[in-house]
Design a protein around this motif. Structure first.
Motif, PDB file in Angstrom:
ATOM      1  N   PHE A 307       0.823  -1.206   0.000  1.00  0.00           N
ATOM      2  CA  PHE A 307       0.000   0.000   0.000  1.00  0.00           C
ATOM      3  C   PHE A 307       0.859   1.258   0.000  1.00  0.00           C
ATOM      4  N   ASN A 308       0.463   2.179  -0.892  1.00  0.00           N
ATOM      5  CA  ASN A 308       1.200   3.418  -1.083  1.00  0.00           C
ATOM      6  C   ASN A 308       0.197   4.561  -1.186  1.00  0.00           C
ATOM      7  N   SER A 309       0.613   5.732  -0.767  1.00  0.00           N
ATOM      8  CA  SER A 309      -0.309   6.877  -0.763  1.00  0.00           C
ATOM      9  C   SER A 309      -0.619   7.395  -2.165  1.00  0.00           C
ATOM     10  N   LEU A 310       0.257   7.123  -3.136  1.00  0.00           N
ATOM     11  CA  LEU A 310       0.028   7.612  -4.490  1.00  0.00           C
ATOM     12  C   LEU A 310      -1.081   6.808  -5.162  1.00  0.00           C
ATOM     13  N   VAL A 311      -1.940   7.491  -5.887  1.00  0.00           N
ATOM     14  CA  VAL A 311      -3.070   6.841  -6.553  1.00  0.00           C
ATOM     15  C   VAL A 311      -2.552   5.824  -7.575  1.00  0.00           C
ATOM     16  N   GLY A 312      -3.041   4.603  -7.470  1.00  0.00           N
ATOM     17  CA  GLY A 312      -2.667   3.548  -8.413  1.00  0.00           C
ATOM     18  C   GLY A 312      -1.401   2.806  -8.049  1.00  0.00           C
ATOM     19  N   SER A 313      -0.611   3.315  -7.078  1.00  0.00           N
ATOM     20  CA  SER A 313       0.661   2.680  -6.741  1.00  0.00           C
ATOM     21  C   SER A 313       0.465   1.334  -6.053  1.00  0.00           C
ATOM     22  N   SER A 314      -0.551   1.226  -5.199  1.00  0.00           N
ATOM     23  CA  SER A 314      -0.789  -0.027  -4.475  1.00  0.00           C
ATOM     24  C   SER A 314      -1.132  -1.150  -5.442  1.00  0.00           C
ATOM     25  N   GLU A 315      -2.009  -0.862  -6.402  1.00  0.00           N
ATOM     26  CA  GLU A 315      -2.374  -1.865  -7.389  1.00  0.00           C
ATOM     27  C   GLU A 315      -1.170  -2.267  -8.239  1.00  0.00           C
ATOM     28  N   GLU A 316      -0.333  -1.281  -8.613  1.00  0.00           N
ATOM     29  CA  GLU A 316       0.860  -1.578  -9.397  1.00  0.00           C
ATOM     30  C   GLU A 316       1.854  -2.398  -8.581  1.00  0.00           C
ATOM     31  N   ASN A 317       1.963  -2.110  -7.270  1.00  0.00           N
ATOM     32  CA  ASN A 317       2.852  -2.900  -6.411  1.00  0.00           C
ATOM     33  C   ASN A 317       2.414  -4.358  -6.352  1.00  0.00           C
ATOM     34  N   MET A 318       1.091  -4.591  -6.290  1.00  0.00           N
ATOM     35  CA  MET A 318       0.595  -5.967  -6.301  1.00  0.00           C
ATOM     36  C   MET A 318       0.962  -6.657  -7.603  1.00  0.00           C
ATOM     37  N   ARG A 319       0.781  -5.969  -8.714  1.00  0.00           N
ATOM     38  CA  ARG A 319       1.138  -6.552 -10.010  1.00  0.00           C
ATOM     39  C   ARG A 319       2.635  -6.831 -10.094  1.00  0.00           C
ATOM     40  N   THR A 320       3.442  -5.917  -9.534  1.00  0.00           N
ATOM     41  CA  THR A 320       4.891  -6.118  -9.546  1.00  0.00           C
ATOM     42  C   THR A 320       5.280  -7.321  -8.703  1.00  0.00           C
ATOM     43  N   ALA A 321       4.686  -7.443  -7.500  1.00  0.00           N
ATOM     44  CA  ALA A 321       4.982  -8.582  -6.629  1.00  0.00           C
ATOM     45  C   ALA A 321       4.629  -9.899  -7.311  1.00  0.00           C
ATOM     46  N   ILE A 322       3.492  -9.920  -8.017  1.00  0.00           N
ATOM     47  CA  ILE A 322       3.081 -11.131  -8.736  1.00  0.00           C
ATOM     48  C   ILE A 322       4.068 -11.443  -9.856  1.00  0.00           C
ATOM     49  N   ARG A 323       4.495 -10.405 -10.589  1.00  0.00           N
ATOM     50  CA  ARG A 323       5.457 -10.624 -11.679  1.00  0.00           C
ATOM     51  C   ARG A 323       6.774 -11.175 -11.140  1.00  0.00           C
ATOM     52  N   VAL A 324       7.232 -10.645 -10.006  1.00  0.00           N
ATOM     53  CA  VAL A 324       8.485 -11.130  -9.417  1.00  0.00           C
ATOM     54  C   VAL A 324       8.341 -12.593  -8.995  1.00  0.00           C
ATOM     55  N   ALA A 325       7.208 -12.927  -8.352  1.00  0.00           N
ATOM     56  CA  ALA A 325       6.974 -14.312  -7.936  1.00  0.00           C
ATOM     57  C   ALA A 325       6.960 -15.243  -9.137  1.00  0.00           C
ATOM     58  N   GLU A 326       6.315 -14.815 -10.220  1.00  0.00           N
ATOM     59  CA  GLU A 326       6.259 -15.652 -11.420  1.00  0.00           C
ATOM     60  C   GLU A 326       7.616 -15.743 -12.104  1.00  0.00           C
TER      61      GLU A 326
END
Length: 530
Positions: A307-326
Motif C-alpha cells: 500500500f502506497n499513498s500515491l493513486v494507483g501505486s498499491s495496485e501496481e505494487n501488487m502486479r509487480t509482486a506477482i510478476r516477481v513471484a512468477e
C-alpha cells in the motif's frame, strides 16, 4: 515459452504494427530473435542506445566501439527513422527513460502514424513497462518470456562442454539431477543462469541435486531487489511438524507435480492451499516445510508493503509482486494471516477510495487465472474477516482446518522439540507430558520446554519430566482464555474445511473461577421442618 513471444513479435511486424514495446531484461535475446525475424523477412536491423546512437546489427566490433554522435540524441535518432527509406526494424534500448520529454513523445506519435504505411517498425526494449498516457493507443506491448527449459538445457550442455574442453574433465549431469537443476534455474535470465552454473562449478566442482541451494541463491537476489517480497531460507521439513498426517500426505502427493514428467502425464501444477486454524498449531511452519521439502524458493508476501499513498501505486505494487513471484517460479508464495491483509476490502469504498478492494481483486483474479507454477500457501487464524471470494474452489486447491493437536500428536511434538534441543526423548515420560498439555498448541508446548530449560539451568539441574510437568501445569493455554472464539472456529470448519489430521479434536476446558469454600463440619446440620 520464449518461442511464443518470438512468434507474436513476427506476427506484429508482418501486420505492420508501427511501435512495439518489448518488456524484457534480456536485450541480447530479444535482439537475436528480431535478427532472425529480420533475416526471414529480408529486413535490416538497426540498434540505438543513448551511448552509441544508431548502428546496424552485426556491424564489426570496431564500429560498435565508436558512437555515432549524430544520432545519440533521442529526437534526432527518431527523426532519422522517420526520414529513412530502408525496409528495416529499428530497436531503441531504454527509450522509455525519455518519455517525459514532449519532443520524444510527439515524435513517437508522428512515427506511429507514418510507419503504418511503410515497411519500417520501431521496437522499444526496456526492463519495465512505462507507457505515458499520450502513447497508450499507439504502442503495442509484448512481454518477452524468460528462457524455457529447452534454452536452459542447451545452456547447461554448452557450459559443461566449455568446462570439459578447458579442463580436460568429463563432467556430466544425471537425468534426474538435470531435471531438478533446470527446475531450480527456471525463472532466471540466460545470463543469470550462466553465472550461477559457473558459480556452482567453481564452488563444488560439479552440478548435482546437492547444489540446488546455490542455484536458488541466485533467485534470492531477484527477490531482494524487488523490495516487495521477503525471501526465506526454507530449512524445515515435514518431519519437524507434529501430527497433520492428512495434510502431509496431500502435500507429498503433490511434491512431484512440478517436474516435466508430471506435465507429460497431464498433471497441472498445484495452485495452493488455505490453512485455517488455531494460532500456534503449525500453519506458518508448514509453509516453510513445503518449500524445504519441494526444494523451491519461499517468498513471503507482506500485503502491508504494497500500500502506497500515491493513486494507483498499491495496485501496481501488487502486479509487480506477482510478476516477481512468477519470474522465479516454480516457487512457494506464503501469504501469512491473509484475513488481516484483506480485512478492509468490504468497506474499502468508504475508507480508502476502494484501494484495498482493487488490490484484493487483482490478487484473486491472479489466483484464478495464473498459469505459472507458483504454489500459494495462505494462512488465517480467523474466518470472520476472510473474503468469501477467497474460499471459492478453483482459486486454491484445498482448504484445511488445523486444529489443536490430540494426545498422539502432542507426544510427537514433545519428542520433536526435545530432540531439537539435544535431549533424548526416551528419557522423558512423554505420555504424562502429553496428557498434562491437553488443549495446548504446538507453539505452547515448545514454550513449556523452553521454560523448563530455564528452570533446570537456574537450578543447576538436568531437565526432567517433573520440571516440564510443573511448567506445563503453571501455564494457561490460549485454548482456555479464547475458548469461545476457538469453539466458533471449530464449528465453522466442520463440513466447510478438510481436517489436517485424522486425530480427534482435544477437549477445551473452560476457565473456572474459584468459588467460596465454607468449613461446615463444626456446624449442626439444619433440620428440615415438616
Amino acid at each position: 515459452m520464449a518461442q511464443k513471444s518470438i512468434q507474436e513479435l513476427e506476427v506484429l511486424l508482418r501486420a505492420r504494427y508501427p511501435v512495439i514495446y518489448v518488456v524484457s531484461w534480456e536485450e541480447g535475446r530479444v535482439e537475436e530473435a528480431l535478427a532472425q525475424i529480420a533475416r526471414r523477412r529480408e529486413k535490416k536491423l538497426y540498434l540505438w542506445s543513448i551511448a552509441r546512437g544508431l548502428q546496424q546489427y552485426g556491424s564489426p566490433v570496431e564500429g560498435k566501439r565508436r558512437a555515432d554522435e549524430r544520432t545519440t540524441d533521442p529526437p534526432v535518432a527518431l527523426d532519422h527513422v522517420l526520414e529513412s527509406m530502408e525496409n528495416a526494424i529499428y530497436v531503441f534500448r531504454d527509450l522509455h527513460q525519455f518519455f517525459n520529454s514532449p519532443a520524444v513523445t510527439r515524435r513517437i506519435r508522428e512515427l506511429a502514424s507514418y510507419l503504418k504505411n511503410s515497411y519500417k517498425t520501431l521496437v522499444i526494449i526496456g526492463p519495465t513497462l512505462q507507457v505515458p498516457t499520450e502513447l497508450q493507443k499507439d504502442v503495442t506491448v509484448v512481454e518477452f518470456d524468460l528462457p524455457d527449459r529447452e534454452e536452459l538445457n542447451s545452456l547447461l550442455d554448452r557450459t559443461l562442454s566449455e568446462v570439459n574442453e578447458s579442463t580436460g574433465r568429463e563432467l556430466s549431469v544425471a537425468p534426474e539431477a538435470r531435471d531438478r537443476i533446470l527446475g531450480a534455474a527456471s525463472g532466471l535470465t540466460l545470463n543469470e543462469a550462466e553465472n550461477v552454473f559457473a558459480k556452482t562449478l567453481v564452488i563444488s566442482g560439479r552440478l548435482s541435486e546437492e547444489d540446488l541451494p546455490i542455484i536458488l541463491s541466485e533467485k534470492e537476489q531477484t527477490i531482494r531487489k524487488s523490495g516487495l517480497l521477503e525471501y526465506y531460507h526454507a530449512d524445515t521439513n515435514l518431519a519437524q511438524i507434529g501430527g497433520m498426517d492428512v495434510l502431509k500426505d496431500w502435500l507429498s502427493k503433490r511434491s512431484v507435480a512440478f517436474d516435466s514428467e508430471a506435465a507429460k502425464f497431464g498433471l497441472p501444477a498445484p495452485k495452493g492451499v488455505l490453512l485455517i486454524g488455531v494460532q500456534g498449531c503449525g500453519k506458518s511452519l508448514t509453509a516453510k516445510a513445503i518449500a524445504g521439502v519441494w526444494g523451491l524458493p519461499l517468498l513471503r508476501l507482506d500485503v502491508g508493503r504494497l500500500f502506497n499513498s500515491l493513486v494507483g501505486s498499491s495496485e501496481e505494487n501488487m502486479r509487480t509482486a506477482i510478476r516477481v513471484a512468477e519470474s522465479v517460479a516454480p516457487a512457494v508464495l506464503w501469504v501469512d494471516e491473509i484475513e488481516k491483509s484483506m480485512a478492509g476490502s468490504q468497506s474499502s469504498g468508504s475508507t480508502d477510495g476502494g484501494t484495498s478492494a482493487r488490490v484484493l481483486s487483482g490478487f484473486l483474479t491472479w489466483l484464478q487465472e495464473k498459469t505459472a507454477p507458483v504454489f500459494v500457501v495462505a494462512t488465517a487464524n480467523s474466518i470472520d474477516q476472510l473474503p468469501p471470494e477467497l474460499l471459492r474452489r478453483g482459486r486454491l486447491d484445498e482448504t484445511f482446518f488445523v486444529d489443536l493437536p490430540d494426545a498422539t500428536e502432542r507426544r510427537e511434538i514433545f519428542q520433536i522439540h526435545l530432540q531439537k534441543r539435544g535431549r533424548d526423548s526416551t528419557c522423558f515420560d512423554v505420555i504424562a507430558l502429553a496428557e498434562a498439555a491437553e488443549g495446548y498448541s504446538g507453539a505452547e508446548i515448545e514454550q513449556c520446554i523452553i521454560a523448563g530449560l530455564f528452570e533446570a539451568y537456574s537450578a543447576k539441574r538436568p531437565l526432567s519430566t517433573e520440571i516440564l510437568l510443573r511448567c506445563t501445569r503453571d501455564s494457561v493455554p490460549l485454548s482456555r482464555t479464547m475458548k469461545e472464539p476457538i469453539d466458533r472456529l471449530r464449528e465453522w470448519a466442520d463440513g466447510r474445511a478438510r481436517r489436517a489430521s485424522t486425530g480427534e479434536a482435544p477437549r477445551i476446558q473452560a476457565l473456572v473461577s474459584g468459588g467460596r469454600k465454607l468449613e461446615m463440619d463444626h456446624l449442626d446440620p439444619i433440620e428440615k421442618e415438616g
